[in-house]
Motif scaffolding. Structure first.
Motif, PDB file in Angstrom:
ATOM      1  N   GLY A   1       0.195  16.601   2.342  1.00  0.00           N
ATOM      2  CA  GLY A   1       0.320  17.581   1.258  1.00  0.00           C
ATOM      3  C   GLY A   1       0.248  16.946  -0.115  1.00  0.00           C
ATOM      4  N   TRP A   2       0.202  15.624  -0.159  1.00  0.00           N
ATOM      5  CA  TRP A   2       0.210  14.933  -1.456  1.00  0.00           C
ATOM      6  C   TRP A   2      -0.885  13.880  -1.526  1.00  0.00           C
ATOM      7  CZ3 TRP A   2       3.370  16.867  -5.126  1.00  0.00           C
ATOM      8  CH2 TRP A   2       4.443  17.650  -4.698  1.00  0.00           C
ATOM      9  N   ARG A   3      -1.357  13.644  -2.736  1.00  0.00           N
ATOM     10  CA  ARG A   3      -2.403  12.654  -2.975  1.00  0.00           C
ATOM     11  C   ARG A   3      -1.829  11.565  -3.887  1.00  0.00           C
ATOM     12  NH1 ARG A   3      -6.187  12.632  -7.046  1.00  0.00           N
ATOM     13  NH2 ARG A   3      -5.367  14.613  -7.794  1.00  0.00           N
ATOM     14  N   HIS A   4      -1.962  10.314  -3.478  1.00  0.00           N
ATOM     15  CA  HIS A   4      -1.396   9.222  -4.281  1.00  0.00           C
ATOM     16  C   HIS A   4      -2.114   9.122  -5.624  1.00  0.00           C
ATOM     17  CE1 HIS A   4      -1.051   4.895  -5.531  1.00  0.00           C
ATOM     18  NE2 HIS A   4       0.210   5.282  -5.451  1.00  0.00           N
ATOM     19  N   LEU A   5      -1.299   9.015  -6.696  1.00  0.00           N
ATOM     20  CA  LEU A   5      -1.837   9.047  -8.046  1.00  0.00           C
ATOM     21  C   LEU A   5      -1.730   7.669  -8.693  1.00  0.00           C
ATOM     22  CD1 LEU A   5      -2.764  11.589  -9.603  1.00  0.00           C
ATOM     23  CD2 LEU A   5      -0.460  11.750 -10.563  1.00  0.00           C
ATOM     24  N   TYR A   6      -0.542   7.066  -8.534  1.00  0.00           N
ATOM     25  CA  TYR A   6      -0.236   5.873  -9.319  1.00  0.00           C
ATOM     26  C   TYR A   6       0.993   5.200  -8.719  1.00  0.00           C
ATOM     27  CZ  TYR A   6       2.051   3.481 -13.263  1.00  0.00           C
ATOM     28  OH  TYR A   6       2.678   2.571 -14.059  1.00  0.00           O
TER      29      TYR A   6
ATOM     30  N   THR B   1       0.860  -1.192   0.000  1.00  0.00           N
ATOM     31  CA  THR B   1       0.000   0.000   0.000  1.00  0.00           C
ATOM     32  C   THR B   1       0.887   1.230   0.000  1.00  0.00           C
ATOM     33  OG1 THR B   1      -1.015  -1.304   1.755  1.00  0.00           O
ATOM     34  CG2 THR B   1      -2.193   0.684   1.061  1.00  0.00           C
ATOM     35  N   PRO B   2       0.586   2.214  -0.855  1.00  0.00           N
ATOM     36  CA  PRO B   2       1.430   3.417  -0.862  1.00  0.00           C
ATOM     37  C   PRO B   2       1.305   4.205   0.443  1.00  0.00           C
ATOM     38  CG  PRO B   2      -0.441   3.645  -2.364  1.00  0.00           C
ATOM     39  CD  PRO B   2      -0.471   2.243  -1.854  1.00  0.00           C
ATOM     40  N   LEU B   3       2.385   4.881   0.808  1.00  0.00           N
ATOM     41  CA  LEU B   3       2.385   5.704   2.021  1.00  0.00           C
ATOM     42  C   LEU B   3       1.403   6.860   1.873  1.00  0.00           C
ATOM     43  CD1 LEU B   3       6.215   6.200   2.594  1.00  0.00           C
ATOM     44  CD2 LEU B   3       4.637   4.948   4.087  1.00  0.00           C
ATOM     45  N   GLU B   4       0.823   7.253   2.982  1.00  0.00           N
ATOM     46  CA  GLU B   4       0.028   8.490   3.000  1.00  0.00           C
ATOM     47  C   GLU B   4       0.995   9.609   3.301  1.00  0.00           C
ATOM     48  OE1 GLU B   4      -3.623   9.007   4.076  1.00  0.00           O
ATOM     49  OE2 GLU B   4      -4.311   6.940   3.766  1.00  0.00           O
TER      50      GLU B   4
ATOM     51  N   GLY C   1       3.882   2.457  -9.942  1.00  0.00           N
ATOM     52  CA  GLY C   1       4.484   1.538 -10.905  1.00  0.00           C
ATOM     53  C   GLY C   1       5.149   0.410 -10.134  1.00  0.00           C
ATOM     54  N   LYS C   2       5.929  -0.388 -10.822  1.00  0.00           N
ATOM     55  CA  LYS C   2       6.570  -1.501 -10.130  1.00  0.00           C
ATOM     56  C   LYS C   2       7.564  -0.987  -9.090  1.00  0.00           C
ATOM     57  CE  LYS C   2       7.536  -3.880 -13.930  1.00  0.00           C
ATOM     58  NZ  LYS C   2       6.546  -3.411 -14.905  1.00  0.00           N
ATOM     59  N   VAL C   3       8.220   0.128  -9.393  1.00  0.00           N
ATOM     60  CA  VAL C   3       9.267   0.601  -8.495  1.00  0.00           C
ATOM     61  C   VAL C   3       8.918   1.933  -7.820  1.00  0.00           C
ATOM     62  CG1 VAL C   3      11.683   1.345  -8.408  1.00  0.00           C
ATOM     63  CG2 VAL C   3      11.059  -0.688  -9.712  1.00  0.00           C
ATOM     64  N   ARG C   4       8.221   2.796  -8.541  1.00  0.00           N
ATOM     65  CA  ARG C   4       8.005   4.131  -7.990  1.00  0.00           C
ATOM     66  C   ARG C   4       6.540   4.464  -7.745  1.00  0.00           C
ATOM     67  NH1 ARG C   4      11.288   7.169 -12.105  1.00  0.00           N
ATOM     68  NH2 ARG C   4      10.713   5.329 -13.320  1.00  0.00           N
ATOM     69  N   ASP C   5       6.326   5.377  -6.786  1.00  0.00           N
ATOM     70  CA  ASP C   5       4.980   5.849  -6.455  1.00  0.00           C
ATOM     71  C   ASP C   5       4.896   7.324  -6.826  1.00  0.00           C
ATOM     72  OD1 ASP C   5       4.334   3.339  -5.183  1.00  0.00           O
ATOM     73  OD2 ASP C   5       5.628   3.992  -3.531  1.00  0.00           O
ATOM     74  N   LEU C   6       3.837   7.690  -7.513  1.00  0.00           N
ATOM     75  CA  LEU C   6       3.645   9.080  -7.946  1.00  0.00           C
ATOM     76  C   LEU C   6       2.513   9.730  -7.149  1.00  0.00           C
ATOM     77  CD1 LEU C   6       5.492   8.351 -10.299  1.00  0.00           C
ATOM     78  CD2 LEU C   6       3.899   9.477 -11.834  1.00  0.00           C
ATOM     79  N   TYR C   7       2.750  10.982  -6.778  1.00  0.00           N
ATOM     80  CA  TYR C   7       1.751  11.740  -6.035  1.00  0.00           C
ATOM     81  C   TYR C   7       1.542  13.090  -6.709  1.00  0.00           C
ATOM     82  CZ  TYR C   7       2.718   8.478  -2.152  1.00  0.00           C
ATOM     83  OH  TYR C   7       2.862   7.365  -1.373  1.00  0.00           O
ATOM     84  N   SER C   8       0.328  13.622  -6.607  1.00  0.00           N
ATOM     85  CA  SER C   8       0.085  14.997  -7.059  1.00  0.00           C
ATOM     86  C   SER C   8      -0.248  15.832  -5.827  1.00  0.00           C
ATOM     87  CB  SER C   8      -1.037  15.024  -8.096  1.00  0.00           C
ATOM     88  OG  SER C   8      -2.218  14.555  -7.509  1.00  0.00           O
ATOM     89  N   PRO C   9      -0.123  17.175  -5.938  1.00  0.00           N
ATOM     90  CA  PRO C   9      -0.390  18.006  -4.756  1.00  0.00           C
ATOM     91  C   PRO C   9      -1.825  17.803  -4.265  1.00  0.00           C
ATOM     92  CG  PRO C   9       0.604  19.310  -6.511  1.00  0.00           C
ATOM     93  CD  PRO C   9       0.252  17.991  -7.107  1.00  0.00           C
TER      94      PRO C   9
END
Ligand code: ATP
Ligand code: MG
Length: 317
Positions: free
Chosen positions: A9-14, A3-6, A16-24
């Motif tokens: 200031g950021w909202r989990h977007l996506y 599960t991605p970290l909370e 991938g296999k290695v990286r987690d992307l967040y938007s403001p």
């Protein structure tokens, strides 16, 4: 998948296999930004393996920042624009971890410090811009079948790990999530992005590869191949994005071992996840590969972590 970290200031977007992307979390706070968090996850044969490689996320981020900075400063060529937000200038601290200016630091939550980048959100080109100076991996596989790589005919008689007469641009089409990227010809790239953009991607990729390969060579390393991703900003400027010249996106070999080695595995003594790939290839029967991969032994994890640390040390010191 974990599960991605909370992150405040950021909202989990996506993920991938290695990286987690967040938007403001609050998109009205300024220009479109993304937080790219590199995890310690390691993937091979399109599967995320367990356990991860301790320190890998920091290493990928540190290497990316180091290369982005070197390329932007234009050492050995012109300055290459990248997706790090403007004030994100890098200096390496005593401990080898990047110092980041306070305004950017304040955007990076403490939980992911050292393994996160704040970047401009770009419109990404759907092409993985692969450059190969040496023949191995999927390039070698295609060559053994029909003497070409991505439609480029190569001299006959090459062996796995051989240096190519000159570096070649061998693009891949970025597969939708979960699918395998597909090697394509330059002609197909032209059909997808148009002739001017295809030429720009090829020329810029070859230029960056050649500069990086020279830098690596001075440190006793061979940059066998690498993959870049580019996007365009609002003004339409082609910008280097994603991670760059890391051990996940590149193959680095020891130059001395390559010179003296007699078998492919001796010659291609690598600073990337080849140890993991080789172990998995030997311990996971092809007919089982639809299922869950076996757990990596502690010794393989430690050897991989050690190689990653050595790469960073050799490149940046
Ligand atoms: P996988 O690696 O699991 O096959 P992936 O490549 O999509 O999938 P990651 O590499 O973990 O997953 O995630 C990074 C994603 O972020 C990629 O899709 C990449 O194209 C995208 N990306 C990188 N930089 C930017 C940017 N500046 N703007 C928008 N998207 C970006
Ligand atoms: Mg990726």
């Amino acid at each position: 998948m974990t599960t991605p970290l909370e992150l405040t200031g950021w909202r989990h977007l996506y993920s991938g296999k290695v990286r987690d992307l967040y938007s403001p979390a609050d998109p009205s706070t300024g220009p479109e930004r993304l937080l790219v968090v590199a995890s310690d996850r390691v993937s091979a044969f399109d599967h995320v393996l367990s356990p991860g490689i301790p320190g890998k996320g920091v290493l990928l981020t540190t290497l990316s920042l180091w290369w982005f900075d070197m390329l932007a400063r234009g050492d050995g060529g012109r300055g290459i624009p990248n997706h790090l937000i403007a004030s994100h200038v890098l200096t390496l601290g005593q401990d080898g971890v990047p110092n980041t200016p306070d305004d950017v630091m304040s955007l990076i939550p403490a939980e992911v410090a050292g393994r996160a980048m704040v970047v401009q959100s770009l419109s990404m080109e759907p092409i993985e811009c692969v450059v190969r100076g040496y023949l191995t991996g999927s390039g070698w596989a295609e060559y053994t079948q029909n003497g070409t790589v991505c439609g480029i005919r190569l001299p006959s008689g090459l062996e796995n790990g051989d240096r190519l007469p000159e570096p070649i641009f061998t693009p891949a089409f970025k597969a939708p999530m979960g699918e395998h990227d597909e090697n394509i010809s330059f002609e197909r790239t032209v059909e997808i992005v148009g002739a001017p953009r295809a030429a720009e991607l090829r020329d810029l990729s070859l230029e960056i590869y050649e500069r990086a390969a020279r830098t690596a060579e001075h440190r006793g390393l061979i940059l066998a191949d690498t993959k870049f991703e580019f996007g365009t900003d609002d003004a339409g400027v082609l910008t280097l994005a994603d991670e760059v010249l890391t051990s996940d996106s590149s193959r680095y070999w020891d130059a001395a071992a390559w010179e003296s080695g007699s078998t492919p595995s001796e010659r291609m003594a690598s600073f990337d996840k080849q140890i993991v790939r080789d172990w998995l290839a030997a311990n996971w029967a092809p007919e089982d590969r639809a299922g869950t991969p076996p757990e990596l032994p502690a010794e393989i994890v430690e050897r991989t972590a050690e190689r990653y640390r050595e790469l960073l040390e050799r490149l940046t010191r």
